[in-house]
Design an enzyme around this catalytic site. Structure first.
Site, short mmCIF file in Angstrom:
data_model
loop_
_atom_site.label_atom_id
_atom_site.label_comp_id
_atom_site.label_asym_id
_atom_site.label_seq_id
_atom_site.Cartn_x
_atom_site.Cartn_y
_atom_site.Cartn_z
N PRO A 104 24.54 110.47 35.69
CA PRO A 104 23.62 111.60 35.33
C PRO A 104 22.36 111.39 34.65
O PRO A 104 22.27 110.49 33.97
CB PRO A 104 24.61 112.43 34.22
CG PRO A 104 26.11 111.93 34.49
CD PRO A 104 25.87 110.66 34.82
N LYS A 105 21.25 112.10 35.33
CA LYS A 105 19.93 111.77 35.00
C LYS A 105 19.12 112.91 34.09
O LYS A 105 19.52 114.05 34.54
CB LYS A 105 19.12 111.38 36.34
CG LYS A 105 19.59 109.94 36.76
CD LYS A 105 19.26 109.76 38.23
CE LYS A 105 20.23 108.72 38.86
NZ LYS A 105 21.47 109.18 39.45
N GLU A 222 29.80 90.79 38.30
CA GLU A 222 28.91 90.66 39.41
C GLU A 222 27.82 89.40 39.17
O GLU A 222 27.48 88.86 40.15
CB GLU A 222 28.11 91.94 39.53
CG GLU A 222 28.66 92.88 40.10
CD GLU A 222 27.75 94.20 40.10
OE1 GLU A 222 27.18 94.55 41.23
OE2 GLU A 222 27.68 94.79 39.07
P1 IMP Z 1 23.73 107.03 41.18
O1 IMP Z 1 24.49 106.67 40.05
O2 IMP Z 1 24.25 108.05 42.02
O3 IMP Z 1 22.22 107.09 41.16
O4 IMP Z 1 23.78 105.82 42.47
C1 IMP Z 1 23.05 104.55 42.12
C2 IMP Z 1 23.18 103.78 41.03
O5 IMP Z 1 24.52 103.16 40.95
C3 IMP Z 1 22.27 102.61 40.80
O6 IMP Z 1 21.03 102.80 39.97
C4 IMP Z 1 23.29 101.73 39.88
O7 IMP Z 1 23.08 102.05 38.52
C5 IMP Z 1 24.52 101.98 40.54
N1 IMP Z 1 25.03 100.76 41.39
C6 IMP Z 1 25.03 101.03 42.73
N2 IMP Z 1 25.41 99.95 43.27
C7 IMP Z 1 25.48 98.96 42.23
C8 IMP Z 1 26.01 97.47 42.29
O8 IMP Z 1 26.30 97.01 43.41
N3 IMP Z 1 25.76 97.20 41.32
C9 IMP Z 1 25.87 97.71 40.19
N4 IMP Z 1 25.44 98.94 39.94
C10 IMP Z 1 25.27 99.63 41.24
#
Ligand code: IMP
Ligand code: ZN
Length: 358
Positions: A104-105, A222
């Site tokens: 959530p942003k 990771e």
């Molecule tokens: P959102 O939460 O819908 O904005 O999806 C994108 C966000 O998911 C990114 O900004 C990261 O914080 C997180 N994210 C997506 N893929 C990865 C990953 O491979 N490693 C860590 N965080 C990830």
């Protein structure tokens, strides 16, 4: 993988437990958004085009790409649009249960709060029309059209805490998740750049989430930060994502704790977190019957699909149809939903056996 195998993987019911909303956006949608912002002069379209088209990205580059995607998907109506599309895309490849996670942003300049961001997500879910959606844990919709049961997908949400966030911001996300429980928010995820932030920063919020009965999954391992990995396993989340860079001791700890692992093959290979598919830890976990689920992570960013991940596992690890079906069905055990949903999903799998020629 040949076409016939891929079609079979698509027709199999599947459970998706690790998908980030903004990582699952269609390329065509990203281009459309980029073009519109390019015309307004907010970005230079050709720069964005190059970034979106790049295939092999390190984890660091992927996380940079997310900063760009977030510029393209900032406003409420776009969040609504991508949520609708992502759910429809998963449903179209026969994902029958989806846990979609998103961070959530807040963005003061366009009047966005974490709550209004999530309201836009919920609106996207309600806008889905290619499939029936069960999203409210208490109410089971069972619509029929012309007397035939329509295809149905269960959708639940996990709210992500970004590792860049403070303890207070993480706590705000947990409180929001609690507020939105009736709307299908079932848990909390910790994600973002693994070299940013400290485990201790998020612990108060995660402990609070657990006390309140929310489920927890953590991006874990990771990068080879063994101290953090150890602390995460000892916290005993209901699931972890990735589990790539574990030393021997933590690997043993994970197996003893039997924490289910969300395995994202393409993501690990594309980001070079794992150097080659033949040495992927899936093999070890699978052989030992450790709980695991195949997932996409970011189907848009990595140009994959859940069917594609099953196809990849099948060819890389020589899994037959029965093994793949079993793998998909086993994922039901690790969903963040109650026994009623699990029973319905098992019935869906059972009903598909004949059609799948098993
Ligand atoms: P959102 O939460 O819908 O904005 O999806 C994108 C966000 O998911 C990114 O900004 C990261 O914080 C997180 N994210 C997506 N893929 C990865 C990953 O491979 N490693 C860590 N965080 C990830
Ligand atoms: Zn992830």
């Amino acid at each position: 993988m040949n076409r016939e195998n891929m079609e079979w993987c698509v027709s199999m019911p599947k459970v998706e437990l690790h998908a980030h909303l903004n990582g699952s956006v269609r390329n065509s949608t990203l281009f459309e958004l980029a073009r519109a912002l390019g015309e307004k002069g907010v970005i230079v379209f050709s720069d964005v085009e190059n970034v979106i088209m790049k295939d092999d990205r390190t984890l660091h580059e992927v996380l940079k790409l997310f900063d760009l995607i977030h510029i393209l998907t900032t406003d409420h109506s776009t969040i609504t649009r991508i949520t609708k599309e992502v759910i429809e895309d998963f449903a179209s490849e026969n994902v029958v249960y989806l846990e979609l996670r998103t961070t959530p942003k807040r963005n003061g300049s366009i009047g966005m709060s974490k709550r209004s961001y999530m309201d836009a997500v919920m609106e996207g879910l309600r806008a889905v029309n290619s499939v029936d959606v069960d999203y409210c844990p208490t109410g089971l919709k069972n619509d029929t059209v012309n007397g035939t049961a329509r295809k149905k997908i269960y959708v639940r949400f996990l709210l992500s805490i970004d590792r860049r966030e403070s303890t207070e911001a993480a706590m705000e996300t947990v409180k929001l998740a609690l507020e939105m429980r009736d709307l299908g928010v079932v848990g909390i995820d910790l994600s973002g750049n693994p070299i940013v932030g400290n485990w201790g920063t998020f612990l108060p919020a995660l402990k609070f989430a657990r006390e309140q009965g929310l489920y927890i999954t953590l991006h874990c391992g990771e990068v080879p930060n063994q101290e953090e990995i150890k602390a995460m396993i000892e916290f005993l989340p209901q699931r972890i994502g990735h589990a790539c860079c574990f030393d021997k001791e933590n690997w043993k700890k994970l197996k003893t704790a039997k924490i289910p692992v969300e395995i994202c093959l393409t993501s690990n290979i594309r980001t070079e977190t794992i150097s080659s598919i033949d040495i992927h830890h899936f093999v070890d976990l699978y052989k030992e019957k450790h709980p695991l689920a195949l997932c996409t992570d970011d189907s848009g960013v990595f140009s994959t699909s859940l069917s594609g991940e099953y196809g990849l596992a099948s060819s890389a690890f020589s899994l037959g149809k029965t093994e793949m079906f079993q793998l998909a069905e086993n994922a039901i055990d690790f969903i963040f939903s109650d026994d009623g949903v699990k029973a319905n999903l098992r019935a869906t799998f059972k009903a598909s056996v004949e059609k799948l020629d098993l």
